[in-house]
Design an enzyme around this catalytic site. Sequence first.
Site, PDB file in Angstrom:
ATOM      1  CG  ASP A   1      -1.742   1.210   1.358  1.00  0.00           C
ATOM      2  OD1 ASP A   1      -2.336   1.606   0.331  1.00  0.00           O
ATOM      3  OD2 ASP A   1      -1.809   1.815   2.455  1.00  0.00           O
ATOM      4  CG  LEU A   2       1.584   5.619  -2.033  1.00  0.00           C
ATOM      5  CD1 LEU A   2       3.101   5.560  -1.966  1.00  0.00           C
ATOM      6  CD2 LEU A   2       1.166   6.159  -3.398  1.00  0.00           C
ATOM      7  CG  ASP A   3      -1.968   7.487   0.003  1.00  0.00           C
ATOM      8  OD1 ASP A   3      -1.092   8.306  -0.264  1.00  0.00           O
ATOM      9  OD2 ASP A   3      -2.878   7.180  -0.796  1.00  0.00           O
TER      10      ASP A   3
ATOM     11  CB  THR B   1       0.392  10.800   1.342  1.00  0.00           C
ATOM     12  OG1 THR B   1       0.564   9.374   1.256  1.00  0.00           O
ATOM     13  CG2 THR B   1       1.590  11.479   0.712  1.00  0.00           C
TER      14      THR B   1
ATOM     15  CE  LYS C   1      -5.619   6.344   8.284  1.00  0.00           C
ATOM     16  NZ  LYS C   1      -4.985   5.871   9.499  1.00  0.00           N
ATOM     17  N   GLY C   2      -7.644   3.813   2.457  1.00  0.00           N
ATOM     18  CA  GLY C   2      -7.545   2.676   1.550  1.00  0.00           C
ATOM     19  C   GLY C   2      -8.680   2.635   0.528  1.00  0.00           C
TER      20      GLY C   2
ATOM     21  CB  SER D   1      -1.582   2.604  -3.944  1.00  0.00           C
ATOM     22  OG  SER D   1      -2.297   3.756  -3.552  1.00  0.00           O
ATOM     23  CB  ALA D   2      -7.101   2.756  -3.376  1.00  0.00           C
ATOM     24  CB  SER D   3      -3.495   6.685  -4.525  1.00  0.00           C
ATOM     25  OG  SER D   3      -3.243   7.973  -5.065  1.00  0.00           O
TER      26      SER D   3
ATOM     27  CG  ASN E   1      -2.941  11.559  -7.195  1.00  0.00           C
ATOM     28  OD1 ASN E   1      -2.806  12.238  -8.214  1.00  0.00           O
ATOM     29  ND2 ASN E   1      -4.028  11.618  -6.447  1.00  0.00           N
TER      30      ASN E   1
ATOM     31  CE  LYS F   1      -5.558  -1.118  -1.364  1.00  0.00           C
ATOM     32  NZ  LYS F   1      -4.445  -0.349  -0.784  1.00  0.00           N
TER      33      LYS F   1
ATOM     34  CD  GLU G   1      -3.646  -1.616   2.883  1.00  0.00           C
ATOM     35  OE1 GLU G   1      -3.769  -0.665   3.696  1.00  0.00           O
ATOM     36  OE2 GLU G   1      -3.968  -1.509   1.701  1.00  0.00           O
ATOM     37  CG  ASP G   2      -2.276   2.896   6.248  1.00  0.00           C
ATOM     38  OD1 ASP G   2      -2.581   2.422   5.128  1.00  0.00           O
ATOM     39  OD2 ASP G   2      -2.532   4.063   6.582  1.00  0.00           O
TER      40      ASP G   2
END
Length: 221
Positions: free
Chosen positions: A8-10, A16, A45-46, A114-116, A118, A145, A169-170
């Site tokens: 995951d990213l953020d 972020t 989130k996510g 990531s779901a992003s 960006n 997600k 993941e967070d």
Amino acid sequence: MFKGALFDLDGVIADTAVYHFTAWRNLVKKHFDAELPDDLEEKTKGVSREDSLKVILDYLNIQVSEEEFAALAAEKNDAYVEALDDLTADDILPGIAKLISDFKHHGVKLALASASKNGPVILDKLGLSDAFDAIADPGQVAAGKPAPDIFLAAAEVINLTPQDCIGLEDSVAGVTAINDAGSISIACGGSELNHAHKRFDSTADFTYDAILKAWQEQAKT
Ligand code: BG6
Ligand code: MG
């Protein structure tokens, strides 16, 4: 031994997550003169941009037209992207740069899950684009997600089965997605993430040795 790591990213690679929720808060204040409670953040989130906006509008009990919905989502993204302006490698979360380099040293393939939308821009700003073997495209998966799709796609783009991968993941939705994909979930955060196969308090605890140990413990069960 696992062969791939699906990131995951953020909130895992970079801090972020807070920019996302701040952008939503400012948008809601401006358009609806309303405040969002802290506990709504976990529910976004996510979760994709559009699904996050649905969660927020549901909470506010506000209905908007399709055009307004698209305009709100776009305005939030503009504000979010502006907040990313000054993002540099200094914004990589504790432990993550070392973990990535240790994974690469041990031949673990890396994919972004990531779901992003960006994601590619952010990896670039963090100087991590070359470290990743592939990025799963969140625009190409049927469901976001907590559905497992993005983790299944991430394993596929690095030519591995999900069972050969760990996912990092967070978020509550993200841990559920990893579990349902059939990978081993490694989480950073509080007790809301206890459904992870292994939970650590922070990314600083994400060491290669600790993650390998968690994988080996799971392999025994
Ligand atoms: C996730 C974030 O990584 O990406 C969510 O946790 C966000 O909060 C989602 O809504 C989509 O991001 P973007 O950048 O495509 O709006
Ligand atoms: Mg996250």
